[in-house]
Write a protein that holds these residues in place. Structure first.
Motif, PDB file in Angstrom:
ATOM      1  N   ILE A   1     -27.075   5.626  26.703  1.00  0.00           N
ATOM      2  CA  ILE A   1     -26.504   6.635  25.811  1.00  0.00           C
ATOM      3  C   ILE A   1     -27.044   6.747  24.605  1.00  0.00           C
ATOM      4  O   ILE A   1     -26.934   5.526  23.791  1.00  0.00           O
ATOM      5  N   ARG A   2     -27.640   7.646  23.964  1.00  0.00           N
ATOM      6  CA  ARG A   2     -28.319   7.789  22.622  1.00  0.00           C
ATOM      7  C   ARG A   2     -27.253   8.290  21.748  1.00  0.00           C
ATOM      8  O   ARG A   2     -26.441   9.130  22.026  1.00  0.00           O
ATOM      9  N   ASP A   3     -27.462   7.604  20.324  1.00  0.00           N
ATOM     10  CA  ASP A   3     -26.874   8.166  19.148  1.00  0.00           C
ATOM     11  C   ASP A   3     -25.203   7.593  19.221  1.00  0.00           C
ATOM     12  O   ASP A   3     -24.186   8.392  18.572  1.00  0.00           O
ATOM     13  N   TYR A   4     -25.137   6.669  20.104  1.00  0.00           N
ATOM     14  CA  TYR A   4     -23.876   5.782  20.195  1.00  0.00           C
ATOM     15  C   TYR A   4     -24.056   4.413  19.981  1.00  0.00           C
ATOM     16  O   TYR A   4     -25.128   4.024  20.383  1.00  0.00           O
ATOM     17  N   ALA A   5     -23.040   3.921  19.235  1.00  0.00           N
ATOM     18  CA  ALA A   5     -23.287   2.144  19.024  1.00  0.00           C
ATOM     19  C   ALA A   5     -21.956   1.568  19.535  1.00  0.00           C
ATOM     20  O   ALA A   5     -20.650   2.297  19.357  1.00  0.00           O
ATOM     21  N   ARG A   6     -22.122   0.338  20.461  1.00  0.00           N
ATOM     22  CA  ARG A   6     -20.769  -0.185  20.993  1.00  0.00           C
ATOM     23  C   ARG A   6     -20.212  -1.431  19.865  1.00  0.00           C
ATOM     24  O   ARG A   6     -21.235  -2.034  19.572  1.00  0.00           O
TER      25      ARG A   6
ATOM     26  N   ILE B   1     -17.294   2.801  21.923  1.00  0.00           N
ATOM     27  CA  ILE B   1     -18.333   3.374  21.182  1.00  0.00           C
ATOM     28  C   ILE B   1     -18.203   4.322  20.307  1.00  0.00           C
ATOM     29  O   ILE B   1     -17.100   5.127  20.536  1.00  0.00           O
ATOM     30  N   VAL B   2     -18.906   4.507  19.359  1.00  0.00           N
ATOM     31  CA  VAL B   2     -18.578   5.479  18.210  1.00  0.00           C
ATOM     32  C   VAL B   2     -20.203   6.008  17.983  1.00  0.00           C
ATOM     33  O   VAL B   2     -21.108   5.585  18.373  1.00  0.00           O
ATOM     34  N   GLU B   3     -20.171   7.261  17.534  1.00  0.00           N
ATOM     35  CA  GLU B   3     -21.292   7.955  17.260  1.00  0.00           C
ATOM     36  C   GLU B   3     -21.974   7.237  16.174  1.00  0.00           C
ATOM     37  O   GLU B   3     -21.180   6.932  15.237  1.00  0.00           O
TER      38      GLU B   3
ATOM     39  N   ALA C   1     -28.836   4.888  17.134  1.00  0.00           N
ATOM     40  CA  ALA C   1     -28.407   3.769  18.059  1.00  0.00           C
ATOM     41  C   ALA C   1     -28.527   4.239  19.781  1.00  0.00           C
ATOM     42  O   ALA C   1     -28.548   5.427  19.952  1.00  0.00           O
ATOM     43  N   ARG C   2     -28.265   3.254  20.431  1.00  0.00           N
ATOM     44  CA  ARG C   2     -28.185   3.464  21.725  1.00  0.00           C
ATOM     45  C   ARG C   2     -27.321   2.398  22.449  1.00  0.00           C
ATOM     46  O   ARG C   2     -27.240   1.150  21.887  1.00  0.00           O
ATOM     47  N   VAL C   3     -26.821   2.554  23.578  1.00  0.00           N
ATOM     48  CA  VAL C   3     -25.918   1.696  24.248  1.00  0.00           C
ATOM     49  C   VAL C   3     -26.407   1.893  25.658  1.00  0.00           C
ATOM     50  O   VAL C   3     -26.224   2.954  26.458  1.00  0.00           O
ATOM     51  N   ARG C   4     -26.560   0.604  26.174  1.00  0.00           N
ATOM     52  CA  ARG C   4     -26.965   0.457  27.562  1.00  0.00           C
ATOM     53  C   ARG C   4     -25.913   0.367  28.364  1.00  0.00           C
ATOM     54  O   ARG C   4     -24.552  -0.418  27.769  1.00  0.00           O
TER      55      ARG C   4
END
Length: 135
Positions: free
Chosen positions: A35-40, A51-53, A57-60
């Protein structure tokens, strides 16, 4: 998306098939996604992430398909009142984009998160067994 064809993007404890089955009452096969534009980040005082916007950033994580409204109700209860369930585009390993449900922390709850990423290896080694017993 039909009633029995809900996709869910998971990025933490629910990526573990045994935890997902404990929560939903069903085993699902997952596939890698991001997912793009979120960070964990690790939730303060907890062993799980949120995760937050965060632009750029990106989260696998893992996407599970074939969920229905009953599964979503169980997941809503599991996630609790702080997480918000939204629909976001997720990118599959093939490059295809799939709309999927995802649980996020709203910006107003960012203060509840550490400034470091969640460590899945640490969770698995030190916390997973106890965590499984608590759900």
């Amino acid at each position: 998306m039909t009633e029995n064809d809900i996709a869910l993007f998971c990025y933490g404890t629910l990526e573990y098939p045994d935890i997902m089955a404990s929560v939903t009452g069903q085993k699902f096969s997952g596939e890698p996604a991001l997912i793009r534009d979120y960070a964990r980040y690790l939730v303060r005082g907890k062993v799980y992430p949120a995760i937050v916007e965060q632009f750029g950033a990106r989260v696998r994580g893992t996407v599970f398909r074939g969920l229905d409204e009953t599964h979503i109700q169980f997941l809503d209860e599991y996630e609790g009142p702080v997480y918000r369930r939204i629909e976001c585009p997720v990118e599959l390993a093939t490059g295809d984009i799939l709309p999927a449900m995802v649980y996020i922390y709203p910006a107003s709850s960012r203060h509840l998160l550490h400034n470091r990423d969640w460590d899945s290896g640490l969770f698995e080694r030190k916390h997973k067994i106890h965590y499984m017993n608590s759900i």
